[in-house]
Design an enzyme around this catalytic site. Structure first.
Site, mmCIF file in Angstrom:
data_model
loop_
_atom_site.group_PDB
_atom_site.id
_atom_site.type_symbol
_atom_site.label_atom_id
_atom_site.label_comp_id
_atom_site.label_asym_id
_atom_site.label_seq_id
_atom_site.Cartn_x
_atom_site.Cartn_y
_atom_site.Cartn_z
ATOM 1 N N GLY A 128 -4.811 -18.940 -13.893
ATOM 2 C CA GLY A 128 -4.466 -20.336 -14.081
ATOM 3 C C GLY A 128 -4.588 -20.817 -15.511
ATOM 4 O O GLY A 128 -4.305 -21.986 -15.798
ATOM 5 N N ASN A 156 1.010 -0.859 -10.233
ATOM 6 C CA ASN A 156 -0.406 -0.738 -10.573
ATOM 7 C C ASN A 156 -1.140 0.298 -9.747
ATOM 8 O O ASN A 156 -2.021 0.992 -10.257
ATOM 9 C CB ASN A 156 -1.093 -2.097 -10.390
ATOM 10 C CG ASN A 156 -2.588 -2.022 -10.591
ATOM 11 O OD1 ASN A 156 -3.059 -1.736 -11.691
ATOM 12 N ND2 ASN A 156 -3.361 -2.241 -9.539
ATOM 13 N N HIS A 157 -0.789 0.428 -8.476
ATOM 14 C CA HIS A 157 -1.618 1.234 -7.589
ATOM 15 C C HIS A 157 -0.822 1.821 -6.434
ATOM 16 O O HIS A 157 0.304 1.399 -6.147
ATOM 17 C CB HIS A 157 -2.765 0.394 -7.021
ATOM 18 C CG HIS A 157 -2.294 -0.809 -6.250
ATOM 19 N ND1 HIS A 157 -2.223 -2.058 -6.814
ATOM 20 C CD2 HIS A 157 -1.845 -0.950 -4.971
ATOM 21 C CE1 HIS A 157 -1.769 -2.924 -5.914
ATOM 22 N NE2 HIS A 157 -1.526 -2.266 -4.782
ATOM 23 N N TRP A 193 0.849 -1.192 0.000
ATOM 24 C CA TRP A 193 0.000 0.000 0.000
ATOM 25 C C TRP A 193 0.882 1.240 0.000
ATOM 26 O O TRP A 193 1.017 1.943 0.997
ATOM 27 C CB TRP A 193 -0.932 0.013 1.224
ATOM 28 C CG TRP A 193 -1.871 -1.155 1.298
ATOM 29 C CD1 TRP A 193 -2.201 -2.017 0.299
ATOM 30 C CD2 TRP A 193 -2.591 -1.586 2.455
ATOM 31 N NE1 TRP A 193 -3.091 -2.955 0.749
ATOM 32 C CE2 TRP A 193 -3.349 -2.726 2.068
ATOM 33 C CE3 TRP A 193 -2.681 -1.129 3.763
ATOM 34 C CZ2 TRP A 193 -4.178 -3.398 2.960
ATOM 35 C CZ3 TRP A 193 -3.495 -1.812 4.658
ATOM 36 C CH2 TRP A 193 -4.245 -2.921 4.252
ATOM 37 N N ARG A 207 10.241 -8.701 -8.860
ATOM 38 C CA ARG A 207 8.951 -9.385 -8.946
ATOM 39 C C ARG A 207 7.904 -8.284 -9.045
ATOM 40 O O ARG A 207 7.852 -7.386 -8.209
ATOM 41 C CB ARG A 207 8.716 -10.260 -7.713
ATOM 42 C CG ARG A 207 7.422 -11.083 -7.773
ATOM 43 C CD ARG A 207 6.311 -10.420 -7.014
ATOM 44 N NE ARG A 207 5.120 -11.252 -6.868
ATOM 45 C CZ ARG A 207 3.996 -10.855 -6.294
ATOM 46 N NH1 ARG A 207 3.896 -9.628 -5.786
ATOM 47 N NH2 ARG A 207 2.952 -11.653 -6.206
ATOM 48 N N LYS A 220 -0.908 -8.292 -13.910
ATOM 49 C CA LYS A 220 -2.114 -8.551 -14.706
ATOM 50 C C LYS A 220 -2.978 -7.309 -14.847
ATOM 51 O O LYS A 220 -3.747 -7.177 -15.810
ATOM 52 C CB LYS A 220 -2.905 -9.681 -14.035
ATOM 53 C CG LYS A 220 -4.234 -10.035 -14.654
ATOM 54 C CD LYS A 220 -4.883 -11.161 -13.863
ATOM 55 C CE LYS A 220 -6.271 -11.509 -14.373
ATOM 56 N NZ LYS A 220 -6.872 -12.633 -13.607
ATOM 57 N N ASP A 260 -5.810 3.369 -8.624
ATOM 58 C CA ASP A 260 -5.220 2.725 -9.789
ATOM 59 C C ASP A 260 -4.527 3.751 -10.683
ATOM 60 O O ASP A 260 -5.167 4.625 -11.260
ATOM 61 C CB ASP A 260 -6.327 2.007 -10.577
ATOM 62 C CG ASP A 260 -5.775 0.967 -11.522
ATOM 63 O OD1 ASP A 260 -5.524 -0.157 -11.062
ATOM 64 O OD2 ASP A 260 -5.595 1.280 -12.715
ATOM 65 N N ASP A 308 -0.527 -14.899 -0.663
ATOM 66 C CA ASP A 308 -1.901 -14.568 -1.047
ATOM 67 C C ASP A 308 -2.842 -15.764 -1.057
ATOM 68 O O ASP A 308 -4.039 -15.597 -1.307
ATOM 69 C CB ASP A 308 -1.922 -13.919 -2.442
ATOM 70 C CG ASP A 308 -1.375 -12.506 -2.443
ATOM 71 O OD1 ASP A 308 -1.588 -11.790 -1.448
ATOM 72 O OD2 ASP A 308 -0.735 -12.113 -3.437
ATOM 73 N N GLU A 316 3.499 -11.024 -11.577
ATOM 74 C CA GLU A 316 2.384 -11.752 -10.977
ATOM 75 C C GLU A 316 1.171 -11.602 -11.886
ATOM 76 O O GLU A 316 0.494 -10.578 -11.878
ATOM 77 C CB GLU A 316 2.061 -11.204 -9.586
ATOM 78 C CG GLU A 316 0.904 -11.954 -8.927
ATOM 79 C CD GLU A 316 0.187 -11.159 -7.850
ATOM 80 O OE1 GLU A 316 -0.445 -11.787 -6.987
ATOM 81 O OE2 GLU A 316 0.236 -9.910 -7.888
ATOM 82 N N ASP A 374 4.322 -7.006 -8.734
ATOM 83 C CA ASP A 374 3.018 -7.292 -8.147
ATOM 84 C C ASP A 374 1.904 -6.853 -9.090
ATOM 85 O O ASP A 374 2.020 -5.850 -9.794
ATOM 86 C CB ASP A 374 2.889 -6.545 -6.814
ATOM 87 C CG ASP A 374 1.553 -6.776 -6.150
ATOM 88 O OD1 ASP A 374 1.330 -7.902 -5.672
ATOM 89 O OD2 ASP A 374 0.725 -5.839 -6.130
#
Length: 498
Positions: free
Chosen positions: A254, A140-141, A102, A224, A229, A195, A316, A250, A226
């Site tokens: 699946g 992303n955020h 965060w 890495r 996607k 976002d 997670d 990440e 986060d």
């Protein structure tokens, strides 16, 4: 656990190639230990219980440094640490941002983990051992304590105080609607995650400048990413060029086709497809290995699976021992994930069989375990890393670039071969667990790649077998994994006292 000669020499070779800026080919040979910084080790080394899982628990960079023997003793060559940047302040309904996801100010560090000098010291301590540092980053955020429609953008560092640099008005990500993945917000109205408009050149410039600086400043070897996607794919090529190191994203999905679609945008992704296949195959005796066999052999033809990150646990998802308490199945799943294609990733606590379910119980502190090095999972992971490093040492390109082949034995057992004849690892895995009855099967020479009458060592139990005239191998199916390697390539390694 002593290191094998191959493991030690491989580390020397990799260290000589430069500890900073390790590329994708270099990361293929690594084995990563995921550290949740706040929950791994305290500076003072205390191991008392009583950690409130919703609050900061006191794990630090200095704590990690003091426990590097513990990590390296399992054969790991790299660690992945939590996001390093300053997070929002104050306890929320979900607790403190002890996890690091965060962000409030990307230019400052999260002081709960330590100072700039502490992070530099961790990087140096790793490099002095021939090990590598991977850092989790979030593009992303940002984070905000409050609802999506009441964000005060003035709390962010100056580049992100402009509301126009975020996707507004906010909408919530719908997991069943891909059109919402990039432009809508994850989080909720208790802790919203504003976002960022990563398609905007101004946002990209900030991130590209920032990542170049922190990689250089802290001698970071890999990233890495986060929630990759939820960022448009076009963001990552320039970001990766600015970073100059391997990036693994990440992509929590699946579907192997969706994962394969990221090829070309980012160096690698977390192999969530294999994550699901492995866990489903070994969660119970009533499960079958059919999906795991079929999908493994299909996926190896869709994507370069050797660049992916392979795992069965992270921060997670519920831990695997929460799904099954059978130690035989747990060890089998661990070994399969580590001997599959890609970079094996073990989440802190797997070596102690921690069994937390959902967040925050899957983020428990590890120190109450006393860091036991005699735990059977610790010993297993050590052996798997040893034999993997030995195979890479005797035939680095032939082993690391080889895409593993799954071989069905029956509905409940399979073999996995990785490597060219002469340096291949053949693992045998069953979901029978500790209550099953052992039985013997013969693997065909065409599947194993072993030579006629070749002596083969089962490295978990250190027994020796001899292949038949066609290279076939009679193997007993038992609880837990069985892992075979040519005896001639173990001489002088120290593995099984050879």
């Amino acid at each position: 656990m002593k290191f094998s000669l191959g493991q030690a020499l491989l580390a020397v070779v990799l260290a000589a190639s430069g500890a900073s800026g390790l590329n994708a080919d270099g990361w293929r040979s690594q084995s990563i230990y995921q550290v949740l910084t706040d929950r791994f080790a305290r500076t003072d080394g205390s191991t008392s219980a009583g950690c409130d899982l919703g609050r900061y628990c006191g794990g630090t960079y200095q704590g990690i440094i003091k426990k590097l023997d513990y990590i390296q003793g399992m054969g790991f060559t790299a660690i992945w640490v939590s996001p390093i940047v300053k997070n929002i302040a104050g306890n929320t309904v979900y607790g403190d941002p002890y996890h690091g996801y965060w962000a409030q100010d990307i230019w400052s560090l999260n002081s709960n983990y330590g100072s700039e000098d502490d992070l530099k010291a961790l990087s140096k301590a790793l490099h002095d051992r021939g090990m590598y540092l991977m850092v989790d980053v979030v593009t992303n955020h940002m984070g905000y304590k409050g609802c999506r429609n009441c964000v005060d953008y003035n709390i962010y560092n100056s580049e992100f105080r402009n509301k126009d640099l975020f996707h507004t008005p906010p909408c919530a990500v719908n997991g069943n609607d891909p059109s919402t993945f990039v432009t809508c917000w994850v989080g909720d109205d208790q802790v919203s995650l504003p976002d960022l408009k990563t398609e905007d050149s101004r946002v990209r410039t900030v991130f590209n400048t920032w990542i170049k600086q922190i990689v250089a400043k802290y001698s970071i070897d890999g990233l890495r990413i986060d929630s990759a996607k939820h960022v448009e794919k076009s963001f990552f090529p320039d970001f990766g060029n600015a970073a100059g190191v391997y990036m693994i994203g990440e992509v929590f999905d699946g579907n192997p086709t969706n994962l394969a679609s990221w090829t070309g945008s980012i160096d690698g992704v977390m192999n969530f497809a294999a994550f699901y296949w492995i866990r489903r195959a070994f969660e119970s005796y009533s499960a079958t290995v059919n999906e795991l066999v079929t999908q493994t052999n299909s996926f190896r033809n869709q994507i370069d699976t050797t660049r992916l990150g392979t795992f069965i646990e992270n921060h997670d998802v519920p831990r695997f021992p929460n799904v099954t308490s059978d130690s035989g199945r747990i060890k089998t799943a661990i070994a399969y994930s580590m001997l599959s294609d890609g970079i094996p990733i073990i989440y802190q606590g797997q070596e102690q069989a921690l069994n937390g379910k959902d967040d925050p119980y899957n983020r428990e502190a590890i120190w109450p375990t006393q860091y036991k090095t005699d735990h059977e999972n610790y010993q297993l992971i050590s052996k798997i890393n040893q034999i993997r490093n030995q195979a890479a040492f005797v035939d680095r390109t032939g082993y690391l670039n080889y895409r593993a082949m799954a071989i069905k034995i029956n509905d409940y057992a399979l073999a996995l071969r990785k490597g060219q004849p002469g340096s291949q690892i053949v693992g045998v895995f069953s979901n029978m667990g500790n209550t099953g009855t052992a039985y013997t099967v013969t693997l065909k020479g065409a599947d194993t790649g072993f030579r006629s009458n070749e002596k083969v060592v089962e490295v978990i139990g250190c027994s020796t077998l001899t292949a038949d005239s066609s290279g076939g191998l009679a193997v007993q199916i038992t609880a837990g994994p069985r892992v075979f390697f040519p005896q001639a390539k173990l001489v002088g390694s120290g593995i099984c006292k050879l």
